[in-house]
Design a protein around this motif. Structure first.
Motif, PDB file in Angstrom:
ATOM      1  N   MET A 408      45.664  18.985   4.867  1.00  5.81           N
ATOM      2  CA  MET A 408      46.461  19.241   6.034  1.00  5.81           C
ATOM      3  C   MET A 408      45.591  20.162   7.032  1.00  5.81           C
ATOM      4  N   SER A 409      44.764  20.955   6.465  1.00  2.00           N
ATOM      5  CA  SER A 409      43.999  22.110   7.139  1.00  2.00           C
ATOM      6  C   SER A 409      43.328  21.388   8.509  1.00  2.00           C
ATOM      7  N   HIS A 410      43.034  20.288   8.495  1.00  2.00           N
ATOM      8  CA  HIS A 410      42.477  19.280   9.548  1.00  2.00           C
ATOM      9  C   HIS A 410      43.082  19.017  10.419  1.00  2.00           C
ATOM     10  N   ASN A 411      44.262  19.116  10.276  1.00  3.42           N
ATOM     11  CA  ASN A 411      45.352  18.643  11.425  1.00  3.42           C
ATOM     12  C   ASN A 411      45.988  20.038  12.249  1.00  3.42           C
ATOM     13  N   SER A 412      45.384  20.230  13.285  1.00  2.96           N
ATOM     14  CA  SER A 412      45.920  21.308  14.288  1.00  2.96           C
ATOM     15  C   SER A 412      47.102  21.255  14.679  1.00  2.96           C
ATOM     16  N   ASP A 413      47.645  20.037  14.772  1.00  2.00           N
ATOM     17  CA  ASP A 413      49.204  19.721  15.165  1.00  2.00           C
ATOM     18  C   ASP A 413      50.064  20.113  14.228  1.00  2.00           C
ATOM     19  N   VAL A 414      49.772  20.373  12.869  1.00  2.00           N
ATOM     20  CA  VAL A 414      50.769  20.560  11.967  1.00  2.00           C
ATOM     21  C   VAL A 414      50.346  21.747  10.879  1.00  2.00           C
ATOM     22  N   SER A 427      64.650  12.341   3.846  1.00  2.00           N
ATOM     23  CA  SER A 427      64.245  13.754   4.173  1.00  2.00           C
ATOM     24  C   SER A 427      63.925  14.130   5.811  1.00  2.00           C
ATOM     25  N   ILE A 428      64.124  15.190   6.087  1.00  2.00           N
ATOM     26  CA  ILE A 428      63.721  15.604   7.674  1.00  2.00           C
ATOM     27  C   ILE A 428      62.780  16.721   7.601  1.00  2.00           C
ATOM     28  N   ILE A 429      61.756  16.685   8.329  1.00  2.00           N
ATOM     29  CA  ILE A 429      60.872  17.763   8.402  1.00  2.00           C
ATOM     30  C   ILE A 429      60.488  18.156   9.984  1.00  2.00           C
ATOM     31  N   TRP A 430      60.469  19.492  10.203  1.00  2.00           N
ATOM     32  CA  TRP A 430      60.057  20.124  11.400  1.00  2.00           C
ATOM     33  C   TRP A 430      58.850  20.454  11.415  1.00  2.00           C
ATOM     34  N   TYR A 431      57.934  20.226  12.366  1.00  2.00           N
ATOM     35  CA  TYR A 431      56.461  20.819  12.397  1.00  2.00           C
ATOM     36  C   TYR A 431      56.341  21.608  13.452  1.00  2.00           C
TER      37      TYR A 431
END
Length: 756
Positions: A408-414, A427-431
């Motif tokens: 996930m280090s390649h995804n700057s949005d998350v 599940s629910i996830i906030w980013y």
């Protein structure tokens, strides 16, 4: 008696520097002297510099009774001081052998440690310090934020103590430090905003700051004064954790010398039983302050500690208000107990305001609903699996997801997430997106401790060292985490209610299907006993008649007529059996449900029916039709049946006109407690029917007209209903006698959940 010093001479290495026994140095700073007295008032410890302040030598003191050296009156005064908890806040003013001292007393295991410092010649007036603190409290009330308060404390502490530089030093979660507030001489370079690695103040030093909230180094160039004791135990030592005069780690002294510091005063800031930070006072030459000033400075630290919750709450008030309003709004939504409600939830802007997130996703019943800045669905499923392995409680938050899922280090949005399990695999996830920040360190944090040919020593360079921090988001505040947890709990309850509703609907639908199946069986039994046997009886009757007569006596035209009637009866039987077979086979086609373009279905159906449409002079008009979930060949059968039905029941008074209209975008339609997203209506100008028969026309073998007037088995519309049930949809009819019929078919929003 043989005496020895207890100076700790253990060599500090890179491996043990974080475990350096700084609480038992075996020496003190020379601006006072120290004695250790047993419970029965034997002097067991004494510093070598007692001769600088009295006419005594440590060799004459150790092992003697205290009152033998200093007199019973002094011993009684010290005893009264020890038992008076209120009085012991201030140093004891006492005369020893004709000289006045201020004495700090504390207990170290079974030893009373007496630390004596000469009375200050220029005693600070308590009334002046009192007025300064009153003024500080008045000014403190006017501050609004934590930073304003800390700046005020730094200023007030400097005014009271006279140090060249006063800083409020704040720790992060890993005990790296930051200069949060500062005031200093105008000619000094400011340190405000600089960061220091956790190794600058190691674990054992932080533990001492928790025990002893005030630490003083009067002169960095001091020569440590050894403590002597009787040589009765090789392991004998004296814990000086609470000492005022305790000698400091040589590494720490060298560290301060490298910064050019000549004297320091450090005051602990403790919040929720954790070292929150320090008030660090630096002077660039030797400096000592009176006990009264020390106490006044210590009060400054207590002011900050007592106000941390209030000031942090004030700083976070706007955020708290925003999250509270979002939580109130979301928990107050009037939602239907169906899976489509999650589209409403994620589309609500308050879902992001709830914890100041950049995106949110909800994974329920195998489907992902999301909005804002989120990973792909495949990544979301992977995150859910990996985080579920980490947490057993179903709750997890981080501002650096890449530490747990490196890809996930390649995804700057998350970069950061708050995760909550909602039961089962839901599940629910906030980013939060990546926040690239630049941290200014006071020297390279990787080189805080240096080893060379001279041994181990702290770094010499404090030049600003810049670090770019990537792959992490802003830290989730406790109130944001709590708001997310509160809503996740409410959402969990909503999921449970939906699952219960689905189960209830499932059982209700199964009950309806069972009832319809029983009705179908009854009808099929009836048709087997009646409609199928009627042509058989005709065939048997005709054949028997032919066989009972001489074949040569029967006119050829009579034989031809008889055979034609046999053929018609057989054809009718065959058509009826084919319709029953079509009807019973529909329920086995559910696994073939896929996305279907109804425009293609309509064109293919019209091509096949071209001849019959042409013969009836019918006009068929249709607009753009939607893409829906269904079974391709069944929907083709459906359209064919509906169009043939309109042609079959066309009025003799006018040319047949059939109009096909449809929804142009997904919209929710509630019918029979079910939610559908698309509809298509077939409207004709035929003979119509009475509305009271709107439901019965979809029952198998139901006929509103005699078979002599309108041919057919009565299976057509029942087959249409069966097809729509298989696709998870519905079908309804409206009729007006002599005006026409409108039949509407409804398609589900999600083929994975045809119950909705």
């Amino acid at each position: 008696m043989k005496l020895k010093d207890i100076v700790n001479r253990d060599i500090v290495t890179l491996q043990n520097c974080e475990h350096e026994p700084i609480h038992v140095p075996g020496s003190i700073q020379p601006h006072g002297f120290l004695m250790g007295v047993t419970q029965n008032w034997k002097i067991d410890y004494c510093t070598d510099n007692i001769s600088m302040y009295t006419d005594l030598v440590y060799t004459e003191v150790i092992g003697k009774d205290f009152n033998e050296i200093f007199g019973a009156a002094v011993q009684e005064k010290i005893t009264n001081y020890i038992t008076d908890k209120v009085q012991s806040v201030f140093p004891l003013e006492i005369e020893l052998l004709g000289k006045k001292f201020q004495m700090n007393i504390h207990k170290s295991n079974d030893i009373y440690v007496l630390e004596a410092e000469p009375n200050f010649s220029n005693r600070d007036h308590l009334s002046e310090l009192y007025l300064q603190n009153i003024q500080f409290i008045t000014d403190m009330k006017n501050t609004k934020s934590l930073h304003e308060l800390c700046t005020l404390v730094a200023k007030g502490t400097r005014e009271i103590t006279g140090y060249d530089r006063v800083m409020v030093y704040r720790f992060d979660a890993d005990y790296n430090g930051e200069i949060f507030a500062e005031t200093c001489r105008e000619d000094l370079e400011p340190f405000l905003g600089l960061h220091y690695p956790h190794t600058d103040i190691p674990v054992q030093a932080r533990e001492l700051y928790m025990k002893n909230q005030l630490r003083l180094i009067v002169d960095m160039d001091y020569e440590p004064v050894p403590i002597f004791t009787s040589d009765t135990n090789e392991e004998k030592s004296l814990d000086l954790s609470l000492s005022i005069l305790r000698s400091t780690s040589p590494i720490h002294v060298q560290y301060l010398k490298n910064m050019g510091v000549g004297a320091t005063l450090t005051i602990s800031l403790i919040h929720h039983n954790r070292l929150w930070g320090l008030i660090a006072c630096h002077h660039y030459s030797a400096k000592n302050i009176s006990p009264e000033i020390r106490l006044a400075a210590k009060l400054q630290g207590q002011f900050i500690s007592s106000q941390l919750d209030v000031r942090q709450a004030t700083d976070e008030y706007q955020i708290a208000q925003k999250t509270a309003l979002a939580l109130e709004h979301l928990t107050g939504l009037n939602l239907a107990f169906d899976l489509m409600s999650f589209e409403t939830i994620v589309a609500d802007k308050e879902m992001l305001n709830l914890c100041n997130a950049g995106g949110v996703s909800i994974n329920v019943a195998g489907k992902i609903y999301k909005s804002g800045l989120t990973p792909t669905e495949e990544q979301i499923r992977n995150i859910t699996v990996e985080i579920a392995k980490i947490t057993k409680e179903g709750i997890f938050s981080t501002n650096k997801l890449a530490d747990y899922i490196p890809e996930m280090s390649h995804n700057s949005d998350v970069a950061g997430i708050i995760y909550h399990a909602l039961g089962s695999d839901n599940s629910i996830i906030w980013y939060r997106p990546e926040t690239i920040s630049e941290i200014h360190w006071a020297g390279d944090p990787e080189k805080a401790i240096v080893k060379d040919k001279k041994g181990l020593h702290p770094r010499n360079s404090f030049n600003i060292w810049k670090q770019i921090v990537e792959n992490q988001s802003n830290i989730w505040l406790p109130l944001e985490i709590n708001s997310a947890a509160s809503y996740a709990h409410a959402l969990h309850n909503h999921v449970i209610m939906i699952m219960l509703t689905i189960e209830e609907e499932k059982y209700r639908s199964q009950s309806e299907v069972l009832k319809e199946t029983n009705d179908e069986l009854e009808n099929i039994n009836w048709i087997s006993a009646h409609d199928l046997q009627e042509p058989l009886r005709k065939i048997q009757l005709i054949i028997s008649k032919l066989l009972s007569e001489e074949i040569d006596a029967i006119p050829p035209e009579s034989i031809a007529d008889a055979l034609e009637r046999v053929s018609n009866s057989a054809n009718r039987m065959q058509a009826l059996l084919q319709d029953i077979l079509k009807y019973t086979r529909v329920k086995y086609a559910k696994d073939a449900i896929q996305q279907v373009d109804l425009n293609e279905i309509m064109k293919a159906t019209l091509d096949e029916m071209g001849e019959s449409i042409h013969e009836s002079n019918a006009v068929i008009e249709f607009e753009n039709l939607p893409e829906v979930y269904g079974v391709n060949f069944l929907l083709k059968q459906l359209f064919s049946n509906l169009l043939q039905n309109s042609l079959k029941y066309a009025s003799t008074d006018r040319l047949p006109v059939i109009k096909v209209t449809a929804s142009q975008k997904p919209e929710k339609y509630l019918h029979s407690n079910k939610i559908y997203c698309h509809w298509v209506t077939f409207t004709d100008n035929g003979i119509g029917f009475e509305q009271e028969y709107a439901k019965s026309i979809f029952k198998i073998f139901t006929r509103l007209h005699t078979k002599e007037k309108y041919s057919g088995s009565g299976v057509g519309l029942a087959l249409c209903k069966k097809i729509m049930q298989t696709c998870g949809g519905n079908i309804t009819a409206e009729g007006k006698p002599d005006e026409g019929t409108a039949i509407t078919i409804y398609f589900p929003c999600d083929h994975l959940n045809p119950l909705l």
